[in-house]
Motif scaffolding. Sequence first.
Motif, PDB file in Angstrom:
ATOM      1  N   TRP A  28       0.266  -6.255  -2.341  1.00  0.00           N
ATOM      2  CA  TRP A  28       0.962  -4.813  -1.685  1.00  0.00           C
ATOM      3  C   TRP A  28      -0.110  -4.641  -0.349  1.00  0.00           C
ATOM      4  N   GLU A  32       2.351  -0.006   1.920  1.00  0.00           N
ATOM      5  CA  GLU A  32       3.428  -0.058   0.853  1.00  0.00           C
ATOM      6  C   GLU A  32       3.017   0.544  -0.579  1.00  0.00           C
ATOM      7  N   SER A  33       1.637   0.595  -0.983  1.00  0.00           N
ATOM      8  CA  SER A  33       1.274   1.011  -2.020  1.00  0.00           C
ATOM      9  C   SER A  33       1.290   2.530  -2.079  1.00  0.00           C
ATOM     10  N   LEU A  43       5.594  -0.618  -7.344  1.00  0.00           N
ATOM     11  CA  LEU A  43       4.346  -1.487  -7.014  1.00  0.00           C
ATOM     12  C   LEU A  43       3.495  -1.837  -8.119  1.00  0.00           C
TER      13      LEU A  43
END
Length: 649
Positions: A28, A32-33, A43
């Motif tokens: 990721w 995104e994380s 995630l």
Amino acid sequence: MPANALLFQLAFSAIVIVAFGYRQFNTWTKGESCRATSDSELLAFAPPRSFTPLWRFLATAALYCLTLVVLYLVVFVMLYNGSMAGFELLEVSGVTQANAWLVALLIVTGLSPMLPVFSNVEHVVREVMHNWAVVPAKAQDMANELASPTTTFELDEALLRSTVMPRLDKPFTRGDFTEGRAVTVAQKWCRLKMLLLKFAPPDQDGLEAPRFKSPYATRFVSDCKALERDIREFAETSPELLRTLGGSPAAVLLSERLDQMQHRLFVLMCCAAFAAARSVEEVVRYFRKSYGIGIGHVQLSSAPFDPILDTLIAVTLTVLLISLGFSMTHHDSPVHVRPFLWAANAFCVHGAGLLVGWLVFSRRRDPSGAWVDPSDTPLSRSLLLACLVLAFSLAAIPTFLASVTASLLNGSTKPLLTLASDALLRTWPWAFLGSATAIATFIHLERSANGVASLRLRALSAVAQAGTNIAISLVILGVFTRPGETPPDLFANLAQPLYQLVIVLTGAIGVVLGFFLPRVVHGHGLDRRAGVARFPVDAERARATFTYCGKQVPVTVAHLSLSGAVLELAHAHVDVVPGRQGVLTLVDGAAISVHVARLLPPEEDESASVTPRRFAVRHAAMHGPVATGSGTAGKLHRFLGSLAPQPAT
């Protein structure tokens, strides 16, 4: 340097880049994380591979790796030939023919993740391609499919007698297990316990498989144990409420916790299924075989491939006819024109642009949560950048292959490595024509797809696209200089027939693309209804169930059309977010997969304190502004009766 040694170095570099790219793609990004959504805990659960079918993930990862390989080859050829030309900058940096391959490899795999400019571009491209692979949204979407009222759960009597029943407390009996919809606390808890024990070996008390150990799974197990203690206490204090609907605030709260826990388990099950299967169809069979779960209405949205193919065929025929006309009128030209080769190259280059522009837009998400007219918001620079980079990488391949093929057909006797190097240097700037097509497709989807594709709009689009293509061609012809050559005299070269042919071709391609694009993307923008008539639903039939994030929420269908519906949600405890998938189950039992399109403001004549939350959904199987998948169309026609016109066949 011997050609064999250089080929070995390039092959080794390609292997390193593919390995580096696959590892990079399966992690990721920081954005995104750190995203503050319900997906953030997912995630931490597993890498991207666990959230999508194998072939979809491998295809997208291969495209990502291909982008890195194309970038490497462009950098390598520029460094390799630049060292031959004796550029001062390259002399200072110490780049030679012997180490050009290693320097290019260092730039792609070493410096690009470290330098802010290159790393930002890489993060944007990776996030967009993660979205192409439906990561991690597909696990959530399939979890909603499992939670739909129409999903069936086959009961394994042997498993119930040997494993499940011995692990249940006394208040729960065999009668609490149902193959249909679970509505009471007892039914929901028994189903959750049964699925837990099916998901993992019984000796682990229904814990997840060892390969899925993670902070997310650890929290899930802890929450399951806490829920089991609360279920036991509730059964001791209020046994009469176990098999009733509602009954007390505590019973309602416990029922909602069971729904949430079941949804989390469904997500875990979907991740395991996608990790073991290659397609959505295999995932459906996996659930049937492993868990006895029957899913009968999985629907996916699709791109308008037929109009796109028609547009590309028009582009190909245009290039073919103009090239044939040039060949017939200029027999004495020293340059051999290959009409069919040029037409195939145009099909691939602009086809790559159309595909990239569509796919980048198709996974666009509106983070605001409320409907905003796209004309009032600026275009996303990160998505435009993704269009440019990805389309360039794809379009560079056919331009390179077309140049090599043309040289071989013309009888070139150069060594293969020299021929390939010359072809790449000669053709790589022309890949920006594919980027221009991708950006134009994305802009049309953002701006013009929701309105009427009028003749005036299409004419303006044709002029703009032709002007852009011609401008790119003039820049390449007038500015681009190969190492060791003198700068070109553009005005003198434009008097040559071949240069005139290039300008005419790029302009004609722009006219065809610009004229057809508004019609191709019509009905596929942010507002996919695109003017389709809605029909009011009779009050008795307006009651429906919307399965969303694992909850089965009662809604009212205010209007319904062949493209979507307007739903009214009376309960404010459900957070509806645009872009998420759910399942709409009509009163006649028809289940339709839908996506939340946008939130709608309250009616002006109603008080804000009592107004239900209104939002629009679109059918996931919609193919354009009117036509839907055959299964969905049949369900809608049966439900609407004679109100809806029959679609053209």
